[in-house]
Motif scaffolding. Structure first.
Motif, PDB file in Angstrom:
ATOM      1  N   ALA A 130     -19.506   0.394 -62.185  1.00 42.85           N
ATOM      2  CA  ALA A 130     -19.523   0.086 -63.550  1.00 42.85           C
ATOM      3  C   ALA A 130     -18.655  -1.277 -63.826  1.00 42.85           C
ATOM      4  O   ALA A 130     -18.104  -1.561 -64.838  1.00 42.85           O
ATOM      5  N   GLY A 131     -18.985  -2.251 -62.840  1.00 37.46           N
ATOM      6  CA  GLY A 131     -18.252  -3.521 -62.743  1.00 37.46           C
ATOM      7  C   GLY A 131     -19.090  -4.468 -63.472  1.00 37.46           C
ATOM      8  O   GLY A 131     -19.980  -4.267 -64.495  1.00 37.46           O
ATOM      9  N   GLY A 132     -18.956  -5.830 -63.388  1.00 40.63           N
ATOM     10  CA  GLY A 132     -19.463  -7.043 -64.180  1.00 40.63           C
ATOM     11  C   GLY A 132     -21.046  -6.870 -63.986  1.00 40.63           C
ATOM     12  O   GLY A 132     -21.359  -7.192 -64.870  1.00 40.63           O
ATOM     13  N   ALA A 133     -21.521  -6.706 -62.541  1.00 45.45           N
ATOM     14  CA  ALA A 133     -22.957  -6.741 -62.654  1.00 45.45           C
ATOM     15  C   ALA A 133     -23.517  -5.358 -63.373  1.00 45.45           C
ATOM     16  O   ALA A 133     -24.472  -5.707 -63.897  1.00 45.45           O
ATOM     17  N   ALA A 134     -22.996  -4.501 -63.406  1.00 50.10           N
ATOM     18  CA  ALA A 134     -23.324  -3.431 -64.199  1.00 50.10           C
ATOM     19  C   ALA A 134     -23.503  -3.559 -65.700  1.00 50.10           C
ATOM     20  O   ALA A 134     -24.442  -3.181 -66.374  1.00 50.10           O
ATOM     21  N   ARG A 135     -22.476  -4.263 -65.988  1.00 51.96           N
ATOM     22  CA  ARG A 135     -22.409  -4.833 -67.387  1.00 51.96           C
ATOM     23  C   ARG A 135     -23.596  -5.671 -67.898  1.00 51.96           C
ATOM     24  O   ARG A 135     -24.275  -5.306 -69.060  1.00 51.96           O
ATOM     25  N   ILE A 137     -26.429  -5.597 -66.472  1.00 53.82           N
ATOM     26  CA  ILE A 137     -27.541  -4.931 -66.205  1.00 53.82           C
ATOM     27  C   ILE A 137     -27.787  -4.012 -67.618  1.00 53.82           C
ATOM     28  O   ILE A 137     -29.026  -3.645 -68.026  1.00 53.82           O
ATOM     29  N   VAL A 138     -26.734  -3.575 -68.054  1.00 54.56           N
ATOM     30  CA  VAL A 138     -26.874  -2.835 -69.141  1.00 54.56           C
ATOM     31  C   VAL A 138     -27.216  -3.306 -70.411  1.00 54.56           C
ATOM     32  O   VAL A 138     -28.045  -3.159 -71.282  1.00 54.56           O
ATOM     33  N   ALA A 148     -34.558   6.663 -72.379  1.00 52.09           N
ATOM     34  CA  ALA A 148     -34.162   8.043 -72.841  1.00 52.09           C
ATOM     35  C   ALA A 148     -32.523   7.969 -72.833  1.00 52.09           C
ATOM     36  O   ALA A 148     -31.854   8.239 -73.774  1.00 52.09           O
ATOM     37  N   ASN A 149     -32.119   7.510 -71.582  1.00 51.74           N
ATOM     38  CA  ASN A 149     -30.457   7.775 -71.494  1.00 51.74           C
ATOM     39  C   ASN A 149     -30.137   6.612 -70.208  1.00 51.74           C
ATOM     40  O   ASN A 149     -31.022   6.491 -69.201  1.00 51.74           O
ATOM     41  N   ILE A 150     -28.886   6.230 -70.312  1.00 49.79           N
ATOM     42  CA  ILE A 150     -28.260   5.460 -69.090  1.00 49.79           C
ATOM     43  C   ILE A 150     -27.247   6.253 -68.718  1.00 49.79           C
ATOM     44  O   ILE A 150     -26.090   6.373 -69.222  1.00 49.79           O
ATOM     45  N   ASN A 151     -27.260   6.920 -67.313  1.00 48.26           N
ATOM     46  CA  ASN A 151     -26.377   7.755 -66.912  1.00 48.26           C
ATOM     47  C   ASN A 151     -25.338   6.710 -65.816  1.00 48.26           C
ATOM     48  O   ASN A 151     -25.852   6.034 -65.262  1.00 48.26           O
ATOM     49  N   SER A 164     -20.083   3.699 -70.283  1.00 50.38           N
ATOM     50  CA  SER A 164     -21.052   4.541 -71.176  1.00 50.38           C
ATOM     51  C   SER A 164     -20.607   4.058 -72.513  1.00 50.38           C
ATOM     52  O   SER A 164     -21.511   4.287 -73.278  1.00 50.38           O
ATOM     53  N   ASN A 165     -19.352   3.955 -73.090  1.00 50.02           N
ATOM     54  CA  ASN A 165     -19.075   3.755 -74.402  1.00 50.02           C
ATOM     55  C   ASN A 165     -19.767   2.596 -74.935  1.00 50.02           C
ATOM     56  O   ASN A 165     -20.393   2.365 -76.060  1.00 50.02           O
ATOM     57  N   MET A 166     -19.871   1.415 -73.993  1.00 47.69           N
ATOM     58  CA  MET A 166     -20.436   0.140 -74.328  1.00 47.69           C
ATOM     59  C   MET A 166     -22.045   0.432 -74.468  1.00 47.69           C
ATOM     60  O   MET A 166     -22.642   0.012 -75.434  1.00 47.69           O
TER      61      MET A 166
END
Ligand SMILES: NC(=O)c1ccc[n+]([C@@H]2O[C@H](COP(=O)([O-])OP(=O)(O)OC[C@H]3O[C@@H](n4cnc5c(N)ncnc54)[C@H](OP(=O)(O)O)[C@@H]3O)[C@@H](O)[C@H]2O)c1
Length: 281
Positions: A130-135, A137-138, A148-151, A164-166
């Motif tokens: 859930a770091g910078g790269a994950a943000r 990607i989201v 449908a969803n991103i877990n 998850s809130n983002m």
């Protein structure tokens, strides 16, 4: 090469593992540009002074990597909407003395999936980390239709909650995954993305091959080694793989275009990259 020499660089810590100098210098040479690219180790508390120095030497532009992707925003003159959404930048252009920040990880991540013509309709996505790269990607995935969803699984639950809130704020469904249900969630996922550094030192993947669907796409953004444990597990499961080097090249191409306003020669960049760690098999 009559034009004045322009210098570009990457700043981060650690930085000695970076492939960026080799990739960009190959592109500059191939196009006959009088440009050069170097790597600077900049420690956490040296960022402000380093940016002052880069201004003083009239740097052409620079890439930013860990741990400065967020803090760099305090010292630039402008950043675009994508940077605002991600909250981090990896590319800065020196536009006549003004530092303009961009995030090319977003486009760098999604391009290899677009090239594979993936339809995300009904996709359950699992992101590890859930770091910078994950943000980034989201933010890229939020532009796609039908997910449908991103877990989110992260070892530190504060991080997974924030991400998850983002995701929810961007209008998508999202749940937090724990150690207890990660394998079960993986087995229902159509797209699994590793954004943790696990794999760089040949660590075991968080997901077993038996919990990867045959019709899944497994994307490991770790690019060295090419075949991480997760990629090997995905191949064992018969899933489609997307390699980290693909994102590395695509984000570099986007940064190059921002600085030089030209497409870089992909073949030269690929050749030098594969020269360093061999072609994927
Ligand atoms: N292919 C590419 O073009 C590309 C682009 C960008 C990044 N990357 C790679 O992606 C990775 C992450 O980069 P980043 O900028 O997102 O870094 P970051 O902001 O520091 O985030 C790292 C994430 O990985 C988790 N993590 C770190 N060590 C872990 C461990 N031992 N076990 C489980 N989780 C761990 C962290 O969890 P906590 O929150 O619990 O600390 C965090 O969620 C790096 O390996 C980087 O080289 C590749």
């Amino acid at each position: 090469m009559n034009a004045e020499l322009k210098t570009y660089c990457i700043i981060g810590d650690p930085i000695d593992h970076s492939f960026s100098p080799a990739i960009y210098n190959a592109a500059f040479n191939s196009l006959g540009l009088n440009c050069t690219y170097i790597a600077f180790r900049v420690q956490k508390d040296e960022l402000r002074d380093s940016l002052d120095s880069l201004r003083a030497i009239n740097i052409g532009g620079f890439n930013v990597t860990m741990p400065h992707k967020i803090k760099v925003l305090n010292y630039v003159d402008y950043y675009d909407k994508t940077v605002e959404m991600v909250g981090a930048a990896n590319t800065v252009n020196n536009d006549h003395g003004k530092f303009r920040a961009y995030n090319t990880d977003v486009i760098g991540f999604i391009k290899p999936l677009h090239e594979r013509k993936i339809s995300f309709n009904g996709f359950n996505v699992l992101i590890l980390g859930a770091g910078g790269a994950a943000r980034a990607i989201v933010v890229a995935l939020a532009h796609e239709k039908g997910i449908a969803n991103i877990n989110i699984f992260n070892r530190n639950t504060d991080g997974s909650e924030k991400l998850s809130n983002m995701i929810k704020k961007m209008g998508l469904e999202s749940s937090i995954v724990s150690n207890n249900n990660i394998q079960q969630v993986a087995s229902k996922s159509h797209l699994i993305i590793n954004t943790t550094p696990l794999g760089m030192k040949n660590e075991k993947s968080l997901i077993n091959s038996t919990n990867i669907r045959t019709d899944a796409i497994v994307y490991d953004i770790v690019y060295k080694p090419i075949n991480t444990d997760l990629i090997k597990n995905a191949k064992t499961a018969g899933a489609e793989v997307v390699y980290g080097y693909e994102m590395l090249l695509k984000q570099a191409i986007a940064s190059f275009k921002i600085w030089i306003q030209k497409d870089p020669p992909l073949d030269s960049m690929k050749k030098v990259l594969f020269g360093m760690f061999g072609e994927p098999v």
